[in-house]
Every structure is written in C-alpha cells, then in structure tokens.
Scaffold this motif. Sequence first.
Motif, mmCIF file in Angstrom:
data_model
loop_
_atom_site.group_PDB
_atom_site.id
_atom_site.type_symbol
_atom_site.label_atom_id
_atom_site.label_comp_id
_atom_site.label_asym_id
_atom_site.label_seq_id
_atom_site.Cartn_x
_atom_site.Cartn_y
_atom_site.Cartn_z
ATOM 1 N N ARG A 315 45.676 6.520 31.194
ATOM 2 C CA ARG A 315 45.116 7.773 30.649
ATOM 3 C C ARG A 315 44.368 7.534 29.341
ATOM 4 O O ARG A 315 43.481 8.296 28.981
ATOM 5 C CB ARG A 315 46.238 8.795 30.409
ATOM 6 C CG ARG A 315 46.608 9.544 31.653
ATOM 7 C CD ARG A 315 47.424 10.801 31.335
ATOM 8 N NE ARG A 315 47.987 11.337 32.575
ATOM 9 C CZ ARG A 315 49.274 11.314 32.883
ATOM 10 N NH1 ARG A 315 50.158 10.803 32.038
ATOM 11 N NH2 ARG A 315 49.685 11.812 34.023
ATOM 12 N N PRO A 318 38.929 5.557 28.145
ATOM 13 C CA PRO A 318 37.888 6.589 28.131
ATOM 14 C C PRO A 318 37.265 6.756 29.525
ATOM 15 O O PRO A 318 37.168 5.781 30.276
ATOM 16 C CB PRO A 318 36.846 6.040 27.135
ATOM 17 C CG PRO A 318 37.561 5.009 26.343
ATOM 18 C CD PRO A 318 38.656 4.466 27.190
ATOM 19 N N ASP A 319 36.874 7.983 29.838
ATOM 20 C CA ASP A 319 36.220 8.321 31.122
ATOM 21 C C ASP A 319 37.129 8.119 32.335
ATOM 22 O O ASP A 319 36.646 8.026 33.463
ATOM 23 C CB ASP A 319 34.950 7.477 31.350
ATOM 24 C CG ASP A 319 33.946 7.636 30.230
ATOM 25 O OD1 ASP A 319 33.881 8.753 29.678
ATOM 26 O OD2 ASP A 319 33.260 6.650 29.894
ATOM 27 N N MET A 320 38.425 8.018 32.099
ATOM 28 C CA MET A 320 39.374 7.854 33.217
ATOM 29 C C MET A 320 39.553 9.201 33.916
ATOM 30 O O MET A 320 39.753 10.227 33.269
ATOM 31 C CB MET A 320 40.709 7.359 32.660
ATOM 32 C CG MET A 320 41.871 7.357 33.630
ATOM 33 S SD MET A 320 41.656 6.319 35.079
ATOM 34 C CE MET A 320 41.631 4.681 34.421
ATOM 35 N N ARG A 321 39.444 9.203 35.254
ATOM 36 C CA ARG A 321 39.692 10.412 36.044
ATOM 37 C C ARG A 321 40.785 10.106 37.035
ATOM 38 O O ARG A 321 40.634 9.220 37.877
ATOM 39 C CB ARG A 321 38.425 10.766 36.831
ATOM 40 C CG ARG A 321 37.857 12.078 36.377
ATOM 41 C CD ARG A 321 36.878 12.735 37.284
ATOM 42 N NE ARG A 321 35.976 11.890 38.028
ATOM 43 C CZ ARG A 321 35.422 12.269 39.178
ATOM 44 N NH1 ARG A 321 35.723 13.423 39.716
ATOM 45 N NH2 ARG A 321 34.576 11.485 39.804
ATOM 46 N N VAL A 337 36.686 5.600 37.194
ATOM 47 C CA VAL A 337 36.349 5.446 35.773
ATOM 48 C C VAL A 337 34.850 5.682 35.606
ATOM 49 O O VAL A 337 34.037 4.960 36.203
ATOM 50 C CB VAL A 337 36.716 4.033 35.263
ATOM 51 C CG1 VAL A 337 36.380 3.908 33.775
ATOM 52 C CG2 VAL A 337 38.178 3.734 35.504
ATOM 53 N N GLY A 338 34.505 6.721 34.807
ATOM 54 C CA GLY A 338 33.103 7.066 34.563
ATOM 55 C C GLY A 338 32.378 7.205 35.886
ATOM 56 O O GLY A 338 32.896 7.786 36.834
ATOM 57 N N ASN A 339 31.168 6.658 35.941
ATOM 58 C CA ASN A 339 30.486 6.698 37.243
ATOM 59 C C ASN A 339 30.431 5.321 37.905
ATOM 60 O O ASN A 339 29.522 5.032 38.671
ATOM 61 C CB ASN A 339 29.099 7.360 37.140
ATOM 62 C CG ASN A 339 28.304 6.725 36.020
ATOM 63 O OD1 ASN A 339 28.685 5.628 35.572
ATOM 64 N ND2 ASN A 339 27.251 7.374 35.568
ATOM 65 N N THR A 375 38.442 6.432 46.025
ATOM 66 C CA THR A 375 39.031 6.169 44.695
ATOM 67 C C THR A 375 39.480 4.708 44.649
ATOM 68 O O THR A 375 39.445 4.008 45.659
ATOM 69 C CB THR A 375 40.281 7.049 44.430
ATOM 70 O OG1 THR A 375 41.355 6.598 45.269
ATOM 71 C CG2 THR A 375 40.012 8.529 44.674
ATOM 72 N N GLU A 397 39.131 -2.223 31.415
ATOM 73 C CA GLU A 397 38.377 -2.199 30.138
ATOM 74 C C GLU A 397 37.202 -3.185 30.218
ATOM 75 O O GLU A 397 36.096 -2.884 29.778
ATOM 76 C CB GLU A 397 39.284 -2.586 28.964
ATOM 77 C CG GLU A 397 40.372 -1.559 28.647
ATOM 78 C CD GLU A 397 39.832 -0.324 27.926
ATOM 79 O OE1 GLU A 397 38.611 -0.097 27.958
ATOM 80 O OE2 GLU A 397 40.658 0.413 27.354
ATOM 81 N N ARG A 400 34.521 -1.830 32.423
ATOM 82 C CA ARG A 400 33.819 -0.736 31.700
ATOM 83 C C ARG A 400 32.769 -1.307 30.761
ATOM 84 O O ARG A 400 31.646 -0.799 30.670
ATOM 85 C CB ARG A 400 34.836 0.064 30.879
ATOM 86 C CG ARG A 400 35.390 1.265 31.584
ATOM 87 C CD ARG A 400 36.160 2.141 30.635
ATOM 88 N NE ARG A 400 35.276 2.933 29.797
ATOM 89 C CZ ARG A 400 35.199 2.868 28.488
ATOM 90 N NH1 ARG A 400 35.962 2.044 27.812
ATOM 91 N NH2 ARG A 400 34.373 3.631 27.825
#
Length: 403
Positions: A315, A318-321, A337-339, A375, A397, A400
């Motif tokens: 969590r 950043p940008d974690m969905r 994560v993000g796009n 996913t 990370e 990303r």
Amino acid sequence: MDIQKIREDFPILSRTVYGKPLVYLDNGATTQKPRMVVDSLVNEYYSVNANVHRGVHYLSQQATELHEASREAVRRFINARGVSEIVFTRGTTESVNLLASSFGEEFMGEGDEVIVSVMEHHSNIVPWQLLATRKGIRLKVIPMNDRGELLLDEYEKLFTERTKIVSVTQVSNVLGTVNPIKEMVRVAHAHNVPFMVDAAQSVPHMKVDVQELDADFLVFSAHKMYGPTGVGVLYGKEEWLDRLPPYQGGGEMIQHVSFEKTTFNELPFKFEAGTPDYIGTTGLAKAIDYMNAVGMERIAAHESELTAYALERLRAIPDMRMFGEAAERGAVISFLVGNIHHFDLGTLLDRLGIAVRTGHHCAQPLMQRLGVEGTVRASFALYNTKEEVDALVAGIERVRRMF
Ligand code: C6P
C-alpha cells in the motif's frame, strides 16, 4: 513455526532463476511439493505399484489398502461422515463438471436456475453454462461491493421456486475474499436448495469442516495443497450422491454388466470409472499428513501475518491499486501499479526471480466487474517469508523506476 526448516522440505525453493534466488509467489496456481510427498510417489511406483480393486495378488491388495487409506485421510481432513462421501477426481474442475453434469441430468430442466457469484473461477461458471446450453437452465449471479464482498441481501433475493442449486467459492482466487459460506448455506437450505462449495483456495489455508459448514458438496485439488497434480476431490453428502446418476461409464463403477442391463457399484465407486490415480491419492494423503504436522491453525496464522505485512508494504507504493479489500481475506493480493501493464510487471518481476501470476486468473466476469483486463497476483503459502515480500516490494519499486 520454523520457516527455514520448513523450506528445507521443499527442494525447489533453493533453486535460482536467471541467477537470482527463486521467490515463489504463485501458490494460488499451484503450490510446491515437500520431499515426503514426492518420495511417496517414487516409493509407491518402485515397491507397491499394481492396479487397485482388481487383483487378488499381494501387490494389488497393498495398493488398494493405500488408496483407501488415502480416502480415509481426506475424510478426516474435511470431517466428512463417511468414506462413501469422498469421490476422487482429477481436480476441482473435474469435480464441478461431474456435479453439474450429474446433478443437472437428474434434477434440472428448462427454466431451472443455478446461483453462482460474480467472483467465481471459470471452472465454476462454464460447467453450469454447458448445462444451460444443453438443458435450458439459467445462471443467476450474486453481485459484490467495491471491497470485493458478496452482497448477501441481493443473494437472498435471487432465490425463486426454480432455484435448484447454489455454487460459490469459499475464497476468491483473485480478491482473496473469504465468503461467509456457513451463513450462505443456511440461507440456501432455508429455501430447500443444496449448496456446492468451491474450496480450491480455502482447503490449503484454513481448517474446512464440511459438517460445520453443512455443505452438500465441496470440491478441491490436491496440487494447490502441496499434493500431486491430477488428483482432486468431490465431497458429497451420501443422501445426495446416492440420488445422482453416474458421470462416466467404464470399469470400477459397475456392479454387473450385460448387454441388456448394467447395474452400478456402491458409493463412492459409482463415480470413479476407470483406473484411478492411486499413486496420486497416496501423495495427497502425504500432503495432508504434512499440513497436519505443521498444523492448520499455524499455517493460517503465519499466512495471515504475512498477508498483513505484504498489504502494508504494498500500500505504501505510489500509484498502487489493489483489488479486494474484504474484511475477511486469505493469502492472495491482486494489484496494478500506475499504468504499467500487468503482463509487463509480471515479466520484469520474473527477471528478478519473482514468480507472480498475471492476467485474468480464469475469472473474466470478475475482471469485467473490476473494469480491468487483468491484474498481477501474489499468493502465499506456508513456506513464504517476509524477506520474500520485501523482495517483491523492491522488485515493484525497481520496475516503477524503469517506467
Ligand atoms: N485456480 C489460479 O491460479 P484446477 O485447475 O481444477 O485444479 O482448479 C480450478 C480452480 C477452481 N476454483 C478456484 C477458486 C480456483 O482458484 C481454481 C484454480 C488457479 O487461480 C489456476 S487458474
């Protein structure tokens, strides 16, 4: 729980991929196997192999004893009333197909309904759909909220006088949601409707007691619970199995055959046509021994702690969905994560030695509900560690930064 000691029981966990230590987080697809399970397969082939239920000779009798002892081990593991209620199959998928075909044949006709949920695996959708095409039955779908919890009020409203069976997963292979099966069975029974539990993702992780759940049918696969591939179980209450017609015809499932008329064997053999995977069932019994030796409560506690740790760390990215925030959840985490495309993330993690699953996870209707094509999924087993979660987080990370 001494995880390092447990890991030594699984030789594959010490291998490397692309020169990196393997971090195996695809246990929802299949778990790795402890040495004692693999040894049991080899030993039986080398020292006991003979076809079961057929020979008067020593080896055949010994193989039959092992096979039937495995049935008793499964009975005890899920607390069924008797071994006649344990049917061996090739896996969860075959178990559901057996039930849909046999139950549909005997109890369903044009306009009858089966209730499933929006988070079912394809194996608990398509067999019922085949029946829909053949016999004109209808599927009704229990919806969920955005946290990934089934809407029980809506579930109750789906029952009509045409509802013949409910078939729902205990744990979602995508969201990790643990559904309130006991309560859902109670509702079905209040409408005089039987309930099938897909326990493929629950039996490996928690104590499952068919009598406590009051499940009419329950299905699972050996390979997701540290056992061999190619073996599964259909549990059914005797009063139901007795009333169902055979699924396949052949040897073993008959009592007497003539060209005029054939009579069928007693339970559970009526549903076990042909030579069973008697070596595999011994492996399943060994896997059960292994899980019992570690202890189901300890497995559940370890995986729950690991999942909580992973959720907290993931969590913070950043940008974690995340997909699936149910109050009751198992050791499965789905995310994007993000796009970054799920396939790219999975492929790059793989290059770091981290095995996760990507895609629709054989749950396309659920993907539609979530509004995504697929996913990335990390799923844990009893041998996973916090260091492996750290490796996953560091891997994400790194990907990303690349994007
Ligand atoms: N899910 C996954 O990666 P078989 O393939 O017959 O052993 O199990 C089918 C099945 C049925 N129900 C649920 C809830 C499942 O998760 C699975 C298998 C794997 O999620 C492979 S698609």
